[in-house]
Design an enzyme around this catalytic site. Structure first.
Site, mmCIF file in Angstrom:
data_model
loop_
_atom_site.group_PDB
_atom_site.id
_atom_site.type_symbol
_atom_site.label_atom_id
_atom_site.label_comp_id
_atom_site.label_asym_id
_atom_site.label_seq_id
_atom_site.Cartn_x
_atom_site.Cartn_y
_atom_site.Cartn_z
ATOM 1 N N GLU A 278 10.298 -30.134 -31.408
ATOM 2 C CA GLU A 278 10.540 -28.887 -32.143
ATOM 3 C C GLU A 278 11.973 -28.399 -31.928
ATOM 4 O O GLU A 278 12.621 -27.921 -32.864
ATOM 5 C CB GLU A 278 9.545 -27.801 -31.713
ATOM 6 C CG GLU A 278 8.082 -28.118 -32.041
ATOM 7 C CD GLU A 278 7.846 -28.283 -33.540
ATOM 8 O OE1 GLU A 278 8.545 -27.634 -34.328
ATOM 9 O OE2 GLU A 278 6.965 -29.082 -33.907
ATOM 10 N N ASP A 359 12.312 -36.560 -33.705
ATOM 11 C CA ASP A 359 11.726 -37.519 -32.764
ATOM 12 C C ASP A 359 12.809 -38.182 -31.919
ATOM 13 O O ASP A 359 12.649 -38.378 -30.711
ATOM 14 C CB ASP A 359 10.921 -38.597 -33.521
ATOM 15 C CG ASP A 359 9.521 -38.109 -33.901
ATOM 16 O OD1 ASP A 359 9.121 -37.027 -33.425
ATOM 17 O OD2 ASP A 359 8.843 -38.817 -34.661
HETATM 18 ZN ZN LIG Z 1 8.638 -31.890 -36.768
#
Ligand SMILES: [Zn+2]
Length: 413
Positions: A278, A359
């Site tokens: 996030e 990611d």
């Molecule tokens: Zn995401």
């Protein structure tokens, strides 16, 4: 038949058939892969869990297909079927000022659309979600939520509508530029007010308790140079067993929110990796890019509305024989999704690129393996399908399909 009517009908038919075809592909693909857990998940997700996810995906597709049939029918009744004209005449007969009459018209259309959608929502919550053990809401809570949502929509929506209709009437040829400023101010105000004023109306937010997890997450935040107004745990479990985490607000008012259900299902290093993902959205400026994109799109949309509202064919082509600001705005709100649906794959692709970047950020800041394990636990606990149809997924999903995402993270190990 008018040319614009024909364009509208062709777009509506094409968009609906395309989405029904994609839903059919999705159902077939999930069914065909039901018999075996994909290799990348073997030993971590049982065959039984995999098959439950397949049944759950199919049940939700059933509701989606119903929506794909009901939505266009309702739209046709409003427009070419003459319902919007009828309702407009009814409001006109009340002899209110044009501003209130227009606001009343738009609110009543939106309210009726909401009521038409309600049975499907009830079916989704108390049918599908209950059947798969996800629903934790009660009919009383559901009714209270809906009443509160309606009240909020009226409190926030009426002043906004009044302001925009007033500008359409009084601000001259470039009213849409002024309306855009009002719209941007409104969205910024809502996102600023959401964490402290709106979200607490629906859920309780407790600061994340002191302890190992909190220390670990705070270390991550300071490592990434991220300031926020705190980390909170939300009682998502009172409505649903689905878990999630999100950022909300902006500037110093931003908060990190974890669903209690997410914290229950994940180990500490996995929560840390999910938070790092996030944070990646912030650090790679995705939030800002999204905000700018929506600012540009809404300016273009309002400019388009400014032009359309002066074209007679825009009204007559959609089954309305009177011209007014409120009718133009309402027709625009009804018509836009018919055309914008074709841009859906573009938005999905945009969003997926961001997911990969977030990611990558998480893999750099924490541990790719922890994120993989956390994601697999979330796929398992949320009964997400591991085998979506690639085309369906490219069209609808903001996140890469599970196997693609896991393979991408595995390459970082
Ligand atoms: Zn995401």
């Amino acid at each position: 038949m008018e040319t614009f009517t024909l364009v509208f009908l062709i777009a509506l038919a094409a968009g609906t058939l395309l989405q029904l075809w994609l839903a059919g592909r999705q159902a077939a693909h999930v069914l065909a892969n039901k018999h075996a857990v994909p290799d990348a998940f073997a030993g971590r997700i049982s065959l039984e869990q995999h098959q439950t996810a397949a049944s759950y995906t199919l049940a939700r597709l059933g509701i989606e297909r119903l929506k794909l049939v009901i939505g266009p029918l309702v739209l046709l009744i409003w427009t070419l079927g003459g319902m919007l004209s009828l309702l407009d005449a009814a409001w006109l007969s009340l002899q209110l000022s044009p501003l209130w009459q227009g606001t009343g018209l738009i609110l009543s259309v939106l309210l009726i659309d909401m009521l038409i959608d309600l049975p499907l929502q009830i079916r989704s919550t108390f049918g599908v979600e209950s059947r798969f053990g996800f629903n934790r809401s009660t009919p009383a809570r559901f009714a209270k939520d809906k009443a509160l949502e309606l009240l909020l929509a009226l409190l926030l929506g009426v002043p906004l509508l009044l302001a925009i209709l007033w500008l359409m009437d009084s601000a001259g040829d470039y009213w849409w530029a002024w309306a855009w400023l009002v719209w941007m101010g409104f969205t910024l105000l809502i996102s600023w007010a959401f964490p402290t004023w709106i979200a607490p109306l629906f859920n309780k937010f407790e600061p994340l308790a002191d302890g190992e997890l909190r220390a670990r997450l705070e270390a991550l935040l300071s490592r990434c140079g991220f300031r926020s107004n705190g980390m909170f745990v939300m009682d998502g479990s009172k409505r649903s067993a689905h878990g999630n985490a999100y950022f909300t607000g902006f500037g110093r008012n931003k908060r990190i929110v974890f669903f209690d259900t997410l914290l229950d299902g994940l180990k500490e290093e996995q929560v840390e990796a999910v938070l790092a993902h996030e944070l990646g959205h912030f650090k790679r400026r995705h939030i800002l890019k999204l905000l700018l994109t929506s600012a540009v799109l809404s300016l273009l949309g309002l400019a388009l509305l400014g032009w359309l509202s002066q074209q007679t064919w825009f009204y007559s082509g959609l089954g309305v024989d009177r011209q007014s600001d409120a009718l133009a705005l309402m027709l625009f709100i009804l018509m836009m999704p018919v055309f914008s649906v074709f841009f859906s794959p573009l938005m999905s692709a945009f969003s997926r690129r961001h997911e990969f970047e977030a990611d990558d950020f998480a893999a750099e800041q924490t541990d790719a393996q922890a994120l993989i394990d956390g994601l697999v636990a979330m796929y398992r606990d949320n009964a997400s399908t591991l085998t979506p149809d690639p085309l369906y997924s490219a069209f609808h999903h903001s996140h890469p399909p599970a196997p693609v995402r896991i393979a991408h993270l595995s390459s970082k190990l």
